[in-house]
Design a protein around this motif. Structure first.
Motif, PDB file in Angstrom:
ATOM      1  N   ASP A   6       0.853  -1.182   0.000  1.00  0.00           N
ATOM      2  CA  ASP A   6       0.000   0.000   0.000  1.00  0.00           C
ATOM      3  C   ASP A   6       0.892   1.237   0.000  1.00  0.00           C
ATOM      4  OD1 ASP A   6       0.900   0.109   2.669  1.00  0.00           O
ATOM      5  OD2 ASP A   6      -1.061   0.705   3.430  1.00  0.00           O
ATOM      6  N   SER A   7       0.295   2.424  -0.060  1.00  0.00           N
ATOM      7  CA  SER A   7       1.085   3.662  -0.172  1.00  0.00           C
ATOM      8  C   SER A   7       1.919   3.959   1.070  1.00  0.00           C
ATOM      9  CB  SER A   7       0.170   4.842  -0.486  1.00  0.00           C
ATOM     10  OG  SER A   7      -0.757   5.037   0.569  1.00  0.00           O
ATOM     11  N   THR A   8       1.558   3.390   2.213  1.00  0.00           N
ATOM     12  CA  THR A   8       2.327   3.624   3.438  1.00  0.00           C
ATOM     13  C   THR A   8       3.490   2.640   3.582  1.00  0.00           C
ATOM     14  OG1 THR A   8       1.030   2.133   4.829  1.00  0.00           O
ATOM     15  CG2 THR A   8       0.222   4.407   4.611  1.00  0.00           C
ATOM     16  N   GLY A   9       3.431   1.547   2.823  1.00  0.00           N
ATOM     17  CA  GLY A   9       4.446   0.513   2.946  1.00  0.00           C
ATOM     18  C   GLY A   9       4.214  -0.415   4.126  1.00  0.00           C
ATOM     19  N   ARG A  10       3.110  -0.240   4.813  1.00  0.00           N
ATOM     20  CA  ARG A  10       2.833  -1.074   5.989  1.00  0.00           C
ATOM     21  C   ARG A  10       2.140  -2.382   5.623  1.00  0.00           C
ATOM     22  NH1 ARG A  10       0.621   0.357  11.965  1.00  0.00           N
ATOM     23  NH2 ARG A  10       0.489  -1.815  12.637  1.00  0.00           N
ATOM     24  N   TYR A  11       1.246  -2.342   4.647  1.00  0.00           N
ATOM     25  CA  TYR A  11       0.454  -3.515   4.285  1.00  0.00           C
ATOM     26  C   TYR A  11       0.894  -4.079   2.939  1.00  0.00           C
ATOM     27  CZ  TYR A  11      -2.484  -1.975   8.089  1.00  0.00           C
ATOM     28  OH  TYR A  11      -2.935  -1.590   9.321  1.00  0.00           O
ATOM     29  N   ALA A  12       0.952  -5.400   2.851  1.00  0.00           N
ATOM     30  CA  ALA A  12       1.340  -6.082   1.619  1.00  0.00           C
ATOM     31  C   ALA A  12       0.242  -7.049   1.207  1.00  0.00           C
ATOM     32  CB  ALA A  12       2.644  -6.844   1.813  1.00  0.00           C
ATOM     33  N   LEU A  13      -0.079  -7.045  -0.083  1.00  0.00           N
ATOM     34  CA  LEU A  13      -0.965  -8.048  -0.663  1.00  0.00           C
ATOM     35  C   LEU A  13      -0.088  -9.110  -1.280  1.00  0.00           C
ATOM     36  CD1 LEU A  13      -3.576  -5.829  -2.514  1.00  0.00           C
ATOM     37  CD2 LEU A  13      -3.906  -7.096  -0.386  1.00  0.00           C
ATOM     38  N   ILE A  14      -0.292 -10.352  -0.899  1.00  0.00           N
ATOM     39  CA  ILE A  14       0.506 -11.452  -1.404  1.00  0.00           C
ATOM     40  C   ILE A  14      -0.415 -12.456  -2.075  1.00  0.00           C
ATOM     41  CG2 ILE A  14       2.105 -13.306  -0.802  1.00  0.00           C
ATOM     42  CD1 ILE A  14       2.942 -11.541   1.603  1.00  0.00           C
ATOM     43  N   ASN A  15      -0.210 -12.657  -3.375  1.00  0.00           N
ATOM     44  CA  ASN A  15      -0.971 -13.645  -4.127  1.00  0.00           C
ATOM     45  C   ASN A  15      -0.280 -14.991  -3.998  1.00  0.00           C
ATOM     46  OD1 ASN A  15      -1.795 -11.033  -5.306  1.00  0.00           O
ATOM     47  ND2 ASN A  15      -3.049 -12.351  -6.604  1.00  0.00           N
ATOM     48  N   LEU A  16      -1.013 -15.980  -3.526  1.00  0.00           N
ATOM     49  CA  LEU A  16      -0.465 -17.317  -3.330  1.00  0.00           C
ATOM     50  C   LEU A  16      -1.175 -18.289  -4.261  1.00  0.00           C
ATOM     51  CD1 LEU A  16      -0.514 -17.204   0.541  1.00  0.00           C
ATOM     52  CD2 LEU A  16       1.495 -17.019  -0.902  1.00  0.00           C
ATOM     53  N   LYS A  19      -4.278 -20.412  -3.127  1.00  0.00           N
ATOM     54  CA  LYS A  19      -4.644 -20.055  -1.757  1.00  0.00           C
ATOM     55  C   LYS A  19      -5.228 -18.658  -1.643  1.00  0.00           C
ATOM     56  CE  LYS A  19      -1.548 -23.248   0.309  1.00  0.00           C
ATOM     57  NZ  LYS A  19      -1.043 -23.768   1.494  1.00  0.00           N
ATOM     58  N   GLY A  20      -5.514 -18.011  -2.762  1.00  0.00           N
ATOM     59  CA  GLY A  20      -6.108 -16.679  -2.717  1.00  0.00           C
ATOM     60  C   GLY A  20      -5.080 -15.587  -2.472  1.00  0.00           C
ATOM     61  N   ILE A  21      -5.557 -14.512  -1.876  1.00  0.00           N
ATOM     62  CA  ILE A  21      -4.729 -13.335  -1.592  1.00  0.00           C
ATOM     63  C   ILE A  21      -4.676 -13.148  -0.086  1.00  0.00           C
ATOM     64  CG2 ILE A  21      -4.474 -10.853  -1.988  1.00  0.00           C
ATOM     65  CD1 ILE A  21      -6.528 -11.260  -4.332  1.00  0.00           C
ATOM     66  N   HIS A  22      -3.499 -12.862   0.429  1.00  0.00           N
ATOM     67  CA  HIS A  22      -3.339 -12.575   1.852  1.00  0.00           C
ATOM     68  C   HIS A  22      -2.848 -11.140   2.014  1.00  0.00           C
ATOM     69  CE1 HIS A  22      -2.715 -17.051   3.101  1.00  0.00           C
ATOM     70  NE2 HIS A  22      -3.907 -16.817   2.596  1.00  0.00           N
ATOM     71  N   MET A  23      -3.409 -10.434   2.982  1.00  0.00           N
ATOM     72  CA  MET A  23      -2.944  -9.090   3.318  1.00  0.00           C
ATOM     73  C   MET A  23      -2.244  -9.155   4.671  1.00  0.00           C
ATOM     74  SD  MET A  23      -4.927  -5.439   3.570  1.00  0.00           S
ATOM     75  CE  MET A  23      -5.816  -5.780   5.073  1.00  0.00           C
ATOM     76  N   TRP A  24      -0.972  -8.768   4.659  1.00  0.00           N
ATOM     77  CA  TRP A  24      -0.153  -8.803   5.869  1.00  0.00           C
ATOM     78  C   TRP A  24       0.155  -7.397   6.362  1.00  0.00           C
ATOM     79  CZ3 TRP A  24       1.861 -12.912   8.649  1.00  0.00           C
ATOM     80  CH2 TRP A  24       1.580 -14.179   8.133  1.00  0.00           C
ATOM     81  N   LEU A  26       2.960  -5.562   7.815  1.00  0.00           N
ATOM     82  CA  LEU A  26       4.405  -5.804   7.901  1.00  0.00           C
ATOM     83  C   LEU A  26       5.011  -5.267   9.193  1.00  0.00           C
ATOM     84  CD1 LEU A  26       5.368  -5.010   4.197  1.00  0.00           C
ATOM     85  CD2 LEU A  26       4.891  -7.233   5.244  1.00  0.00           C
ATOM     86  N   ALA A  27       4.426  -4.228   9.767  1.00  0.00           N
ATOM     87  CA  ALA A  27       4.951  -3.675  11.015  1.00  0.00           C
ATOM     88  C   ALA A  27       4.701  -4.635  12.180  1.00  0.00           C
ATOM     89  CB  ALA A  27       4.318  -2.316  11.301  1.00  0.00           C
ATOM     90  N   ASP A  28       3.493  -5.184  12.243  1.00  0.00           N
ATOM     91  CA  ASP A  28       3.145  -6.096  13.335  1.00  0.00           C
ATOM     92  C   ASP A  28       3.404  -7.565  12.995  1.00  0.00           C
ATOM     93  OD1 ASP A  28       2.364  -3.953  14.890  1.00  0.00           O
ATOM     94  OD2 ASP A  28       0.242  -4.127  14.342  1.00  0.00           O
ATOM     95  N   ARG A  29       3.760  -7.825  11.734  1.00  0.00           N
ATOM     96  CA  ARG A  29       4.041  -9.191  11.264  1.00  0.00           C
ATOM     97  C   ARG A  29       2.882 -10.143  11.529  1.00  0.00           C
ATOM     98  NH1 ARG A  29      10.452  -9.896  12.675  1.00  0.00           N
ATOM     99  NH2 ARG A  29      11.074  -8.019  11.559  1.00  0.00           N
ATOM    100  N   VAL A  30       1.698  -9.713  11.074  1.00  0.00           N
ATOM    101  CA  VAL A  30       0.500 -10.510  11.298  1.00  0.00           C
ATOM    102  C   VAL A  30      -0.367 -10.509  10.036  1.00  0.00           C
ATOM    103  CG1 VAL A  30      -0.779  -8.564  12.295  1.00  0.00           C
ATOM    104  CG2 VAL A  30      -1.428 -10.881  12.883  1.00  0.00           C
ATOM    105  N   LEU A  31      -1.025 -11.647   9.791  1.00  0.00           N
ATOM    106  CA  LEU A  31      -1.982 -11.757   8.700  1.00  0.00           C
ATOM    107  C   LEU A  31      -3.243 -11.003   9.100  1.00  0.00           C
ATOM    108  CD1 LEU A  31      -2.867 -13.021   5.973  1.00  0.00           C
ATOM    109  CD2 LEU A  31      -3.690 -14.980   7.300  1.00  0.00           C
TER     110      LEU A  31
END
Length: 83
Positions: A6-16, A19-24, A26-31
């Motif tokens: 995302d524009s803040t660099g905090r959230y990442a969308l990961i296509n697996l 298994k769909g898409i996961h949003m993580w 990154l600061a808290d290291r949590v799905l």
């Protein structure tokens, strides 16, 4: 597999694959959220944040559709055919 930030660099969308898409968070290291419906197995599919305050997620899919999600909903709110 692919990812976008995302524009803040905090959230990442990961296509697996398969298994769909996961949003993580990154600061808290949590799905934070997973999104279902996207078909990915052979091709690399990219997702992105969009809308005001990046409150939506959009993704192409191998089933020739584009899926639109609200950031807090696992199921798509819209499916656009013809991709």
């Amino acid at each position: 597999m692919s990812f976008s930030l995302d524009s803040t660099g905090r959230y990442a969308l990961i296509n697996l694959a398969n298994k769909g898409i996961h949003m993580w968070d990154l600061a808290d290291r949590v799905l934070v959220q997973s999104f279902q419906g996207v078909v990915q197995g052979f091709y690399v599919i990219h997702s992105c944040f969009g809308g005001v305050n990046e409150c939506y997620v959009a993704s192409g899919s191998e089933d020739n559709n584009i899926y639109i999600y609200r950031i807090k909903c696992e199921k798509p709110i819209a499916t656009l055919s013809g991709h």
